[in-house]
Design a protein around this motif. Structure first.
Motif, mmCIF file in Angstrom:
data_model
loop_
_atom_site.group_PDB
_atom_site.id
_atom_site.type_symbol
_atom_site.label_atom_id
_atom_site.label_comp_id
_atom_site.label_asym_id
_atom_site.label_seq_id
_atom_site.Cartn_x
_atom_site.Cartn_y
_atom_site.Cartn_z
ATOM 1 N N ARG A 10 0.837 -1.201 0.000
ATOM 2 C CA ARG A 10 0.000 0.000 0.000
ATOM 3 C C ARG A 10 0.876 1.257 0.000
ATOM 4 N N MET A 11 1.924 1.253 0.839
ATOM 5 C CA MET A 11 2.823 2.408 0.906
ATOM 6 C C MET A 11 3.547 2.620 -0.421
ATOM 7 N N ASN A 12 3.980 1.510 -1.075
ATOM 8 C CA ASN A 12 4.663 1.649 -2.356
ATOM 9 C C ASN A 12 3.743 2.242 -3.415
ATOM 10 N N ILE A 394 27.059 16.145 7.677
ATOM 11 C CA ILE A 394 25.829 16.928 7.635
ATOM 12 C C ILE A 394 24.698 16.024 8.117
ATOM 13 N N ASP A 395 24.017 16.438 9.165
ATOM 14 C CA ASP A 395 22.945 15.626 9.733
ATOM 15 C C ASP A 395 21.610 15.855 9.040
ATOM 16 N N GLY A 396 21.445 17.024 8.427
ATOM 17 C CA GLY A 396 20.201 17.338 7.745
ATOM 18 C C GLY A 396 20.053 16.557 6.457
ATOM 19 N N VAL A 397 18.817 16.307 6.079
ATOM 20 C CA VAL A 397 18.480 15.523 4.892
ATOM 21 C C VAL A 397 17.619 16.372 3.959
ATOM 22 N N ASN A 398 17.792 16.215 2.667
ATOM 23 C CA ASN A 398 16.892 16.860 1.714
ATOM 24 C C ASN A 398 15.536 16.156 1.786
ATOM 25 N N LEU A 399 14.535 16.864 2.233
ATOM 26 C CA LEU A 399 13.223 16.246 2.446
ATOM 27 C C LEU A 399 12.415 16.070 1.163
ATOM 28 N N MET A 400 12.722 16.843 0.137
ATOM 29 C CA MET A 400 11.854 16.854 -1.044
ATOM 30 C C MET A 400 11.630 15.471 -1.664
ATOM 31 N N PRO A 401 12.670 14.656 -1.872
ATOM 32 C CA PRO A 401 12.412 13.343 -2.479
ATOM 33 C C PRO A 401 11.485 12.466 -1.642
ATOM 34 N N TYR A 402 11.512 12.624 -0.322
ATOM 35 C CA TYR A 402 10.650 11.826 0.549
ATOM 36 C C TYR A 402 9.205 12.328 0.512
ATOM 37 N N SER A 408 11.334 6.428 -0.605
ATOM 38 C CA SER A 408 10.415 5.881 0.398
ATOM 39 C C SER A 408 11.137 5.744 1.728
ATOM 40 N N GLY A 409 10.384 5.415 2.760
ATOM 41 C CA GLY A 409 10.975 5.231 4.078
ATOM 42 C C GLY A 409 11.140 6.544 4.815
ATOM 43 N N GLN A 410 11.866 6.477 5.935
ATOM 44 C CA GLN A 410 12.079 7.657 6.770
ATOM 45 C C GLN A 410 13.323 8.425 6.323
#
Length: 511
Positions: A10-12, A394-402, A408-410
């Motif tokens: 369902r998530m996919n 760098i601890d921050g992540v680019n959120l846009m692809p998620y 997918s995922g966290q």
């Protein structure tokens, strides 16, 4: 296992649908803006309680009147798992603007540098990570450095093109307020956060044909408790439940149109204090409305990503052992536990919104995705077409692809929180959080996704999970230096040489 398989399928499917919608929206947005580089605006509240904006929809949220912030939230994504890495003003802001947990440079509280506070000079803030065609501005509370001799840690010293740094009072001096209204009349009731809104509106109008990064550090609702009667009247009109409290306030001998709580004691009326607190938030809300309206007037809204969040949880104190802050300071963090300065979620989980019409979905409450203020750095830099620095973690992540379904995922496998001076630390990984607080005699495992109050310990029920989370913290914390407060610049320079930057692991923080 069948249920897990069905849920994964369902998530996919949902991610594929979201990605298709994203491609269509992005094509439309790019056609409308002629593929202009996106603008990014960060709207940062100060010591805002987790329940203290209307869009949070908790019982206490009905106390506040935030029509513009709520409208912004409705136009985007409300993250119920939004975090900051440190629950204190200075290190939280430094982490946001560098994309790095401030514990990586030994800062877990304010006042880490000699006569100063903030990231050391070698840390790279957003403006210096952006391409040269971006124009940048910081208006409001800075709290992460100043000019001191040859060392310039002020906003301009850190790369911002424009700055207007915070004064101590919401009312400020007439001259200081006037400097925020060079292109418009000075209001009859000047107030700090609306002045930030005016400066931001001018900046947007003047740079409407350029890509820009705007960082607005609001003062509300941090102490001191100061407001105009007009804001109190508007809160009471919109939230009639405050009428009796307002009448009580007006009977105080020190009450006046321009009202300040000069001294807070154990006898202070908490309801009156919270009413003033809500009026201060309304001043910030006005500023948010002014900024968004200006974007719309210049047809920039669909090319602008806006973040709204707080620097940490609401400030909660109590008892005679806190002579300067003996009672709760207006904020309500419930249903979270504890508040500012704590590693409980009441300190590090904050209201968090991302809004970008035409690119991100609106009217969305995301109950699952775990995001951090540190992600603002990487998301902004990548959207601008640049890469984050590779010579450091760098601890921050680019959120846009998620958020668009491309990934997918966290975004984060885990988030770490630490206050060594208080014998406290925590780590969240997925739905679980391990919290250790020696002072409060807490050493527990929580299902933080379903028990956000952190009051149902699971260490005995799930000893293996508890052991795993403890070991995960120890492994990750080993990469952090011990916290330190430098007494001299020479001491700081020696420490920096002994603690060189570690290169960024491949792919970490990169789109």
């Amino acid at each position: 296992m069948d249920e897990i398989k069905i849920e994964n399928e369902r998530m996919n499917t949902m991610n594929k649908i979201k990605f298709c919608i994203f491609l269509l929206c992005t094509f439309a947005a790019c056609s409308h803006t002629h593929a202009a580089k996106p603008n990014v605006i960060v709207l940062l509240a100060d010591d805002l309680g987790y329940a203290d904006v209307g869009f949070q929809n908790y019982e206490a949220s009905a106390d506040v009147y935030t029509p513009n912030i709520d409208k912004l939230a409705q136009s985007g994504i409300i993250f119920k798992n939004g975090y900051v890495p440190v629950a204190t003003c200075g290190p939280s802001r430094g982490s946001l603007l560098t994309g790095r947990n401030s514990a990586r440079w030994g800062q877990e509280d304010n006042g880490n540098l000699p006569g100063n506070s903030g990231p050391p000079e070698r840390e790279i803030l957003v403006p210096r990570a952006l391409p040269n065609d971006y124009v940048t501005a910081m208006f409001g509370k800075w709290h992460i450095g100043k000019r001191q001799g040859k060392l310039d840690l002020s906003p301009k010293g850190r790369g911002f093109d424009e700055e207007w740094a915070a004064a101590a009072s919401y009312f400020s001096s007439p001259e200081w307020i006037a400097s925020a209204y060079k292109n418009s009349p000075i209001p009859e009731e000047p107030y700090f956060d609306p002045a930030i809104g005016n400066l931001s509106a001018d900046f947007i109008a003047q740079n409407k044909d350029k890509p820009f990064f705007l960082y607005a550090g609001f003062k509300a609702p941090h102490s001191p408790f100061e407001t105009w009667e007009s804001y109190l009247l508007r809160v009471v009109e919109a939230r009639p439940q405050w009428k009796e409290v307002f009448e009580r306030l007006k009977k105080r001998p020190d009450y006046q149109n321009k009202y300040s709580f000069e001294k807070i004691t154990l006898e202070t009326d908490k309801e009156i204090l919270r009413l003033i607190y809500t009026a201060m938030i309304l001043g910030m809300d006005d500023a948010v409305g002014h900024i968004v309206q200006t974007l719309e007037e210049h047809n920039l809204r669909e090319n602008t990503l806006i973040f709204f969040l707080a620097d940490n949880g609401g400030s909660l104190c109590g008892g005679p052992e806190h002579p300067n802050r003996p009672i709760d300071l207006g904020a309500i963090n419930k249903p979270l536990r504890s508040g500012k300065g704590s590693i409980f979620d009441g300190g590090v989980r904050v209201p968090y919104v991302m809004s970008w019409p035409g690119v991100l979905p609106g009217n969305t409450v995301d109950e699952k995705t775990i995001v951090s203020s540190m992600d603002i750095f990487t998301t902004t830099v990548n959207l601008a077409g640049a890469q984050v620095p590779q010579d450091r973690i760098i601890d921050g992540v680019n959120l846009m692809p998620y958020l668009t379904g491309e990934k997918s995922g966290q975004p984060h496998s885990h988030l770490l929180f630490r206050r060594t001076d208080r014998d406290a630390y925590a780590i969240r990984a997925g739905d679980f959080k391990h919290t250790f607080d020696k002072r409060n005699k807490v050493n527990e495992l929580y299902d933080i996704q379903n028990n956000i109050a952190e009051d149902e310990g699971l260490s005995k029920k799930h000893p293996e999970k508890f052991k795993y989370m403890k070991e995960l913290y120890e492994k990750e914390a080993a990469d952090f230096p011990d916290p330190i407060r430098f007494k001299t610049n020479e001491e700081m320079e020696a420490w920096l040489k002994e603690n060189p930057l570690k290169p960024n692991p491949s792919g970490k923080g990169i789109e």
